[in-house]
Design an enzyme around this catalytic site. Structure first.
Site, short mmCIF file in Angstrom:
data_model
loop_
_atom_site.label_atom_id
_atom_site.label_comp_id
_atom_site.label_asym_id
_atom_site.label_seq_id
_atom_site.Cartn_x
_atom_site.Cartn_y
_atom_site.Cartn_z
N HIS A 1 0.09 12.17 10.71
CA HIS A 1 -0.12 10.86 11.33
C HIS A 1 1.17 10.53 12.08
O HIS A 1 2.07 9.90 11.55
CB HIS A 1 -0.39 9.82 10.23
CG HIS A 1 -0.72 8.46 10.77
ND1 HIS A 1 -1.68 8.25 11.71
CD2 HIS A 1 -0.18 7.25 10.48
CE1 HIS A 1 -1.74 6.94 11.98
NE2 HIS A 1 -0.84 6.33 11.25
N ARG A 5 -9.71 5.99 17.03
CA ARG A 5 -9.02 5.70 18.30
C ARG A 5 -9.42 6.73 19.36
O ARG A 5 -9.75 6.37 20.50
CB ARG A 5 -7.50 5.72 18.09
CG ARG A 5 -7.02 4.52 17.31
CD ARG A 5 -5.52 4.57 17.04
NE ARG A 5 -5.09 3.34 16.39
CZ ARG A 5 -4.03 3.23 15.60
NH1 ARG A 5 -3.27 4.27 15.37
NH2 ARG A 5 -3.72 2.07 15.06
N GLY A 16 -3.91 -4.62 3.80
CA GLY A 16 -4.58 -4.89 2.52
C GLY A 16 -5.61 -6.00 2.65
O GLY A 16 -6.72 -5.92 2.10
O1 TXD Z 1 -2.85 5.00 9.36
C1 TXD Z 1 -2.18 4.52 8.48
N1 TXD Z 1 -2.02 5.16 7.34
C2 TXD Z 1 -1.54 3.20 8.68
C3 TXD Z 1 -0.43 2.85 7.84
C4 TXD Z 1 -2.04 2.24 9.60
C5 TXD Z 1 -1.51 0.98 9.65
C6 TXD Z 1 -0.43 0.54 8.78
N2 TXD Z 1 0.14 1.59 8.02
C7 TXD Z 1 1.17 1.27 7.01
O2 TXD Z 1 0.57 0.51 5.96
C8 TXD Z 1 2.31 0.42 7.48
O3 TXD Z 1 3.26 1.17 8.21
C9 TXD Z 1 2.85 -0.05 6.15
O4 TXD Z 1 3.64 0.95 5.56
C10 TXD Z 1 1.58 -0.27 5.30
C11 TXD Z 1 1.17 -1.72 5.19
O5 TXD Z 1 1.07 -2.29 6.47
P1 TXD Z 1 0.84 -3.87 6.65
O6 TXD Z 1 0.74 -4.12 8.10
O7 TXD Z 1 -0.23 -4.32 5.74
O8 TXD Z 1 2.24 -4.43 6.12
P2 TXD Z 1 2.54 -5.92 5.58
O9 TXD Z 1 1.67 -6.90 6.26
O10 TXD Z 1 4.01 -6.06 5.65
O11 TXD Z 1 2.07 -5.87 4.07
C12 TXD Z 1 2.70 -5.12 3.09
C13 TXD Z 1 2.52 -5.86 1.78
C14 TXD Z 1 3.25 -7.21 1.74
O12 TXD Z 1 2.35 -8.27 1.44
C15 TXD Z 1 4.29 -7.03 0.63
O13 TXD Z 1 4.54 -8.21 -0.11
C16 TXD Z 1 3.61 -5.97 -0.22
O14 TXD Z 1 3.05 -5.05 0.72
N3 TXD Z 1 4.52 -5.27 -1.12
C17 TXD Z 1 4.16 -4.93 -2.37
N4 TXD Z 1 3.02 -5.11 -3.05
C18 TXD Z 1 2.98 -4.67 -4.31
N5 TXD Z 1 4.04 -4.05 -4.91
C19 TXD Z 1 5.19 -3.86 -4.26
N6 TXD Z 1 6.23 -3.24 -4.86
C20 TXD Z 1 5.30 -4.31 -2.93
N7 TXD Z 1 6.28 -4.28 -2.00
C21 TXD Z 1 5.79 -4.88 -0.90
#
Ligand code: TXD
Length: 312
Positions: free
Chosen positions: A179, A155, A17
């Protein structure tokens, strides 16, 4: 906001994000960019840091960090990254149960405040999460799209460019399907400056590139240990958002709801589409070889297993 101003919201201020927000600000893809997370202070701090890049980048976007979905109201595009990321040894499937719950909650809030938005889903396992967003939001299929193919194809293109020692942007190549390990990097259609890659690399070299593409996410997780890829995933999501916000009509591989295209129905799967003002404006269907069709069939089976596990 002026009447034709564009608004992009990003749900989840984690690694992906934040990267998405950074690319979105740098590229000024929207007039207002909202970053939302459940963790108090996290999106606010990151938004403040990002907006302070404006004098250096020349970006004119407003950036807001928030914990309140009311601030996302009337978004044109919402990128959903909320959820857990993979840890070493964890498959994308292991994430499913936890992320379905998170995605349900997020979708209800997003849909309530931005009923006309296009939703770009990033959270893994992506092909099941985008299906969950589609079902929970009740949005038209054109407005719900999953990000994976843009990343996987980037990639694939990078590895081809490295093997040939050519500019990555001159490599055209497409990854379709799930994916995951069963994704389908199309070899027959990969080209560099219009020249078929099959004519330039040996079968073994191509097989190695295909394998590395299929396991590209795990390779990065193996290095990072405490998280997964974020820079390219963030940019891939913004590439899609930009095409919608600016009506660019880019042709990008995205997970979309299929109703008979490529002989597949009732699931989301990565195929080439045109992204514009109306979201998924067209699916570009073309004949696959028997081998490709069979490989795509393996993706379909894997996605169906994931969807069954969501309980939807
Ligand atoms: O190709 C693709 N689609 C992907 C997918 C490539 C890379 C990462 N991919 C997936 O994206 C990964 O497997 C995760 O399922 C997500 C997010 O990955 P990220 O690396 O950004 O994970 P983080 O750093 O843990 O961030 C997740 C954030 C974290 O800040 C939490 O506090 C927040 O999500 N979070 C929420 N936000 C809002 N509302 C709710 N309910 C919530 N729960 C957790």
């Amino acid at each position: 906001m002026k009447r034709d101003d564009k608004k992009l919201s990003i749900i989840g201020a984690g690694a992906v994000g934040t990267a998405a927000a950074q690319w979105a600000v740098t590229r000024s893809v929207a007039d207002t960019i909202v970053l939302l997370d459940v963790v108090e202070g996290l999106p606010q701090g990151k938004a403040l840091d990002l907006v302070q890049t404006s004098p250096l980048t020349g970006s004119e976007a407003d950036v807001l960090g928030t914990n309140d979905y009311a601030d996302t109201a009337d978004s044109d595009v919402v990128i959903i990254t909320a959820g857990l990321a993979r840890r070493p040894g964890m498959s994308r499937g292991d994430l499913l149960d936890k992320n379905v719950q998170i995605i349900r909650e997020v979708t209800e809030e997003v849909a309530r405040y931005s009923p006309n938005a296009c939703l770009i889903v990033v959270t893994n396992p992506i092909d099941a999460m985008v299906y969950t967003v589609f079902k929970v939001s009740g949005f038209p299929k054109q407005h719900v799209v999953g990000m994976a193919g843009v990343l996987d194809s980037a990639r694939y293109r990078t590895f081809i460019a490295q093997a040939l020692d050519v500019a990555p942007r001159d490599v055209t190549a497409l990854v379709m399907g799930i994916h995951g390990d069963n994704m389908l990097p199309l070899v027959r259609l990969a080209s560099v400056g219009g020249v078929p890659v099959e004519a330039l690399l040996s079968k073994e070299e191509i097989e190695e590139i295909v394998y590395r593409t299929q396991h590209g996410g795990a390779e990065i997780v193996g290095h990072l240990k405490t998280g997964s890829a974020f820079s390219c995933p963030g940019l891939a999501a913004v590439e899609m958002a930009q095409s919608i916000l600016r009506d660019e009509k880019r042709v990008l591989p995205c997970a979309v709801y299929l109703e008979g295209e490529f002989g597949i129905s009732g699931i989301f799967l990565g195929v080439p589409v045109v992204l514009g003002r109306d979201g998924v404006e067209r699916i570009l269907e073309f004949p696959l070889s028997q081998e490709e069709q069979e490989a795509l069939g393996r993706s379909v089976e894997a996605v169906k297993r994931q969807i069954a596990a969501t309980g939807l």
